[in-house]
Design a protein around this motif. Structure first.
Motif, PDB file in Angstrom:
ATOM      1  N   MET B  15       0.838  -1.195   0.000  1.00 50.00           N
ATOM      2  CA  MET B  15       0.000   0.000   0.000  1.00 50.00           C
ATOM      3  C   MET B  15       0.873   1.245   0.000  1.00 50.00           C
ATOM      4  O   MET B  15       1.925   1.269   0.678  1.00 50.00           O
ATOM      5  N   GLY B  16       0.466   2.233  -0.755  1.00 50.25           N
ATOM      6  CA  GLY B  16       1.185   3.494  -0.772  1.00 50.25           C
ATOM      7  C   GLY B  16       2.235   3.601  -1.861  1.00 50.25           C
ATOM      8  O   GLY B  16       2.708   4.708  -2.180  1.00 50.25           O
ATOM      9  N   ASN B  17       2.606   2.466  -2.435  1.00 50.04           N
ATOM     10  CA  ASN B  17       3.610   2.488  -3.509  1.00 50.04           C
ATOM     11  C   ASN B  17       3.017   3.033  -4.804  1.00 50.04           C
ATOM     12  O   ASN B  17       1.791   3.087  -4.983  1.00 50.04           O
ATOM     13  N   ASP B  18       3.916   3.405  -5.729  1.00 43.14           N
ATOM     14  CA  ASP B  18       3.532   3.808  -7.082  1.00 43.14           C
ATOM     15  C   ASP B  18       4.009   2.732  -8.041  1.00 43.14           C
ATOM     16  O   ASP B  18       5.149   2.267  -7.950  1.00 43.14           O
ATOM     17  N   LYS B  19       3.133   2.346  -8.969  1.00 39.72           N
ATOM     18  CA  LYS B  19       3.506   1.298  -9.924  1.00 39.72           C
ATOM     19  C   LYS B  19       2.959   1.623 -11.312  1.00 39.72           C
ATOM     20  O   LYS B  19       1.987   2.372 -11.452  1.00 39.72           O
ATOM     21  N   LEU B  74      -0.041   2.047 -24.505  1.00 37.07           N
ATOM     22  CA  LEU B  74      -0.871   2.761 -23.530  1.00 37.07           C
ATOM     23  C   LEU B  74      -0.517   2.205 -22.162  1.00 37.07           C
ATOM     24  O   LEU B  74      -0.831   1.067 -21.841  1.00 37.07           O
ATOM     25  N   ASN B  75       0.186   3.022 -21.387  1.00 40.64           N
ATOM     26  CA  ASN B  75       0.625   2.586 -20.072  1.00 40.64           C
ATOM     27  C   ASN B  75      -0.295   3.160 -19.005  1.00 40.64           C
ATOM     28  O   ASN B  75      -0.964   4.174 -19.206  1.00 40.64           O
ATOM     29  N   LEU B  76      -0.309   2.474 -17.868  1.00 45.07           N
ATOM     30  CA  LEU B  76      -1.164   2.906 -16.749  1.00 45.07           C
ATOM     31  C   LEU B  76      -0.294   3.076 -15.520  1.00 45.07           C
ATOM     32  O   LEU B  76       0.345   2.113 -15.073  1.00 45.07           O
ATOM     33  N   HIS B  77      -0.255   4.286 -15.009  1.00 42.37           N
ATOM     34  CA  HIS B  77       0.521   4.550 -13.800  1.00 42.37           C
ATOM     35  C   HIS B  77      -0.445   4.747 -12.642  1.00 42.37           C
ATOM     36  O   HIS B  77      -1.455   5.442 -12.784  1.00 42.37           O
ATOM     37  N   ILE B  78      -0.125   4.109 -11.525  1.00 41.82           N
ATOM     38  CA  ILE B  78      -1.008   4.207 -10.355  1.00 41.82           C
ATOM     39  C   ILE B  78      -0.186   4.717  -9.182  1.00 41.82           C
ATOM     40  O   ILE B  78       0.827   4.103  -8.802  1.00 41.82           O
ATOM     41  N   ASN B  79      -0.604   5.840  -8.628  1.00 43.88           N
ATOM     42  CA  ASN B  79       0.071   6.416  -7.461  1.00 43.88           C
ATOM     43  C   ASN B  79      -0.609   5.968  -6.173  1.00 43.88           C
ATOM     44  O   ASN B  79      -1.809   5.700  -6.143  1.00 43.88           O
ATOM     45  N   SER B  80       0.166   5.941  -5.112  1.00 45.63           N
ATOM     46  CA  SER B  80      -0.385   5.713  -3.764  1.00 45.63           C
ATOM     47  C   SER B  80      -1.379   4.567  -3.746  1.00 45.63           C
ATOM     48  O   SER B  80      -2.557   4.722  -3.389  1.00 45.63           O
ATOM     49  N   LEU B  81      -0.910   3.405  -4.119  1.00 41.36           N
ATOM     50  CA  LEU B  81      -1.776   2.241  -4.238  1.00 41.36           C
ATOM     51  C   LEU B  81      -2.544   1.945  -2.957  1.00 41.36           C
ATOM     52  O   LEU B  81      -2.019   2.084  -1.845  1.00 41.36           O
ATOM     53  N   GLU B  82      -3.802   1.548  -3.141  1.00 35.35           N
ATOM     54  CA  GLU B  82      -4.680   1.207  -2.027  1.00 35.35           C
ATOM     55  C   GLU B  82      -5.109  -0.256  -2.162  1.00 35.35           C
ATOM     56  O   GLU B  82      -5.052  -0.838  -3.244  1.00 35.35           O
ATOM     57  N   LEU B  83      -5.584  -0.799  -1.032  1.00 39.01           N
ATOM     58  CA  LEU B  83      -6.010  -2.202  -1.032  1.00 39.01           C
ATOM     59  C   LEU B  83      -7.071  -2.466  -2.106  1.00 39.01           C
ATOM     60  O   LEU B  83      -7.060  -3.495  -2.779  1.00 39.01           O
ATOM     61  N   GLY B  84      -7.970  -1.502  -2.269  1.00 39.54           N
ATOM     62  CA  GLY B  84      -9.074  -1.663  -3.223  1.00 39.54           C
ATOM     63  C   GLY B  84      -8.643  -1.641  -4.677  1.00 39.54           C
ATOM     64  O   GLY B  84      -9.454  -1.907  -5.565  1.00 39.54           O
ATOM     65  N   ASP B  85      -7.378  -1.318  -4.913  1.00 39.38           N
ATOM     66  CA  ASP B  85      -6.882  -1.337  -6.291  1.00 39.38           C
ATOM     67  C   ASP B  85      -6.547  -2.752  -6.749  1.00 39.38           C
ATOM     68  O   ASP B  85      -6.305  -2.983  -7.938  1.00 39.38           O
ATOM     69  N   GLY B 106      -5.533  -7.903 -24.011  1.00 39.76           N
ATOM     70  CA  GLY B 106      -4.279  -8.474 -23.546  1.00 39.76           C
ATOM     71  C   GLY B 106      -4.544  -9.537 -22.499  1.00 39.76           C
ATOM     72  O   GLY B 106      -5.688  -9.759 -22.100  1.00 39.76           O
ATOM     73  N   PRO B 107      -3.506 -10.189 -21.995  1.00 35.17           N
ATOM     74  CA  PRO B 107      -3.649 -11.295 -21.056  1.00 35.17           C
ATOM     75  C   PRO B 107      -3.957 -10.851 -19.634  1.00 35.17           C
ATOM     76  O   PRO B 107      -4.284 -11.675 -18.787  1.00 35.17           O
ATOM     77  N   GLY B 108      -3.848  -9.561 -19.353  1.00 34.28           N
ATOM     78  CA  GLY B 108      -4.172  -9.071 -18.023  1.00 34.28           C
ATOM     79  C   GLY B 108      -2.947  -8.936 -17.127  1.00 34.28           C
ATOM     80  O   GLY B 108      -1.940  -9.639 -17.291  1.00 34.28           O
ATOM     81  N   THR B 109      -3.037  -8.010 -16.197  1.00 34.06           N
ATOM     82  CA  THR B 109      -2.036  -7.835 -15.141  1.00 34.06           C
ATOM     83  C   THR B 109      -2.737  -7.988 -13.811  1.00 34.06           C
ATOM     84  O   THR B 109      -3.681  -7.253 -13.518  1.00 34.06           O
ATOM     85  N   ARG B 110      -2.313  -8.983 -13.051  1.00 32.90           N
ATOM     86  CA  ARG B 110      -2.938  -9.260 -11.749  1.00 32.90           C
ATOM     87  C   ARG B 110      -2.213  -8.472 -10.686  1.00 32.90           C
ATOM     88  O   ARG B 110      -1.068  -8.765 -10.360  1.00 32.90           O
ATOM     89  N   LEU B 111      -2.897  -7.461 -10.156  1.00 35.03           N
ATOM     90  CA  LEU B 111      -2.308  -6.568  -9.167  1.00 35.03           C
ATOM     91  C   LEU B 111      -2.840  -6.930  -7.788  1.00 35.03           C
ATOM     92  O   LEU B 111      -4.056  -7.020  -7.584  1.00 35.03           O
ATOM     93  N   LEU B 112      -1.930  -7.147  -6.861  1.00 36.18           N
ATOM     94  CA  LEU B 112      -2.306  -7.424  -5.484  1.00 36.18           C
ATOM     95  C   LEU B 112      -1.618  -6.399  -4.593  1.00 36.18           C
ATOM     96  O   LEU B 112      -0.381  -6.296  -4.590  1.00 36.18           O
ATOM     97  N   VAL B 113      -2.420  -5.633  -3.885  1.00 34.97           N
ATOM     98  CA  VAL B 113      -1.888  -4.613  -2.985  1.00 34.97           C
ATOM     99  C   VAL B 113      -2.028  -5.116  -1.553  1.00 34.97           C
ATOM    100  O   VAL B 113      -3.122  -5.471  -1.114  1.00 34.97           O
ATOM    101  N   LEU B 114      -0.895  -5.173  -0.871  1.00 31.31           N
ATOM    102  CA  LEU B 114      -0.898  -5.723   0.499  1.00 31.31           C
ATOM    103  C   LEU B 114      -0.856  -4.616   1.560  1.00 31.31           C
ATOM    104  O   LEU B 114      -0.345  -3.522   1.286  1.00 31.31           O
TER     105      LEU B 114
END
Lengths: 112, 114
Positions: B15-19, B74-85, B106-114
């Motif tokens: 949580m809180g990271n940027d990716k 087309l890239n996606l940047h996410i700031n301050s990641l939250e659990l709900g992301d 595309g095949p998808g990106t599985r994002l898990l925010v801890l």
């Protein structure tokens, strides 16, 4: 609420049987599309049916569209275990350009 | 050859990271999309770009910022990641803006925010 609602939510059949999934929507559409998603994978386009079409076939797939009832059905004939997947309908609404609005999906399990 | 590719396939972060998630299509398509699929498999559009121009921007927190350096990416940047992301994020391409266009995912990106 969502544009597309599908039923059933889950369907379990034996190989060789036919599977029918239904989709209902709320607003006028340009077209309706069906997609398949295998577990852990991306979506794969199956069929697109335009608002002025009533039925379309592709291999073992048959799609119908009833714009008066705002509903569509996807029939898979002679199902195979490899057809096990989630199936989604998606609509392109008249007012939304190329935006796809997805239904909740039907999880189909074909037992060998 | 993969028509629409995404990297990474899996992303586990605090949580809180940027990716960032990257998407590339080699179909020559003009339009690209980002979708989010939640744990109940519900798919919702987030953004759409046509020829590097933003055309759809759904009600998405401004922590999410798409960037299209060229028509193929087309890239996606996410700031301050939250659990709900936590979700699966899909990129898709279509050959135009027309209502009759099929989208290629595309095949998808599985994002898990801890």
């Amino acid at each position: 609420s969502q544009q597309g609602e599908e039923d059933p939510q889950a369907l379990s059949i034996q190989e060789g049987e036919n599977a029918t999934m239904n989709c209902s929507y709320k607003t006028s559409i340009n077209n309706l599309q069906w997609y398949r998603q295998n577990s852990g994978r991306g979506l794969v386009h199956l069929i697109l049916i335009r608002s002025n079409e009533r039925e379309k076939h592709s291999g073992r797939l048959r799609v119908t569209l009833d714009t008066s009832k705002k509903s569509s059905s996807l029939l898979i004939t002679a199902s195979r275990a490899a057809d096990t997947a989630s199936y989604f309908c998606a609509t392109v609404q008249v007012t939304s350009g190329s935006r796809l609005t997805f239904g909740e999906g039907t999880q189909l399990t074909v037992n060998p | 050859d993969t028509a629409v590719s995404q990297t990474p396939k899996y992303l586990v972060t605090q949580m809180g990271n940027d990716k960032s998630i990257k998407c590339e299509q080699n179909l020559g398509h003009d339009t690209m999309y980002w979708y989010k699929q939640d744990s109940k498999k519900f798919l919702k559009i987030m953004f759409s770009y046509n020829n590097k121009e933003l055309i759809i921007n759904e009600t998405v927190p401004n922590r999410f910022s798409p960037k299209s350096p060229d028509k193929a990416h087309l890239n996606l940047h996410i700031n301050s990641l939250e659990l709900g992301d936590s979700a699966v994020y899909f990129c898709a391409g279509a050959s135009g803006l027309g209502a009759q266009e099929t989208q290629y995912f595309g095949p998808g990106t599985r994002l898990l925010v801890l």
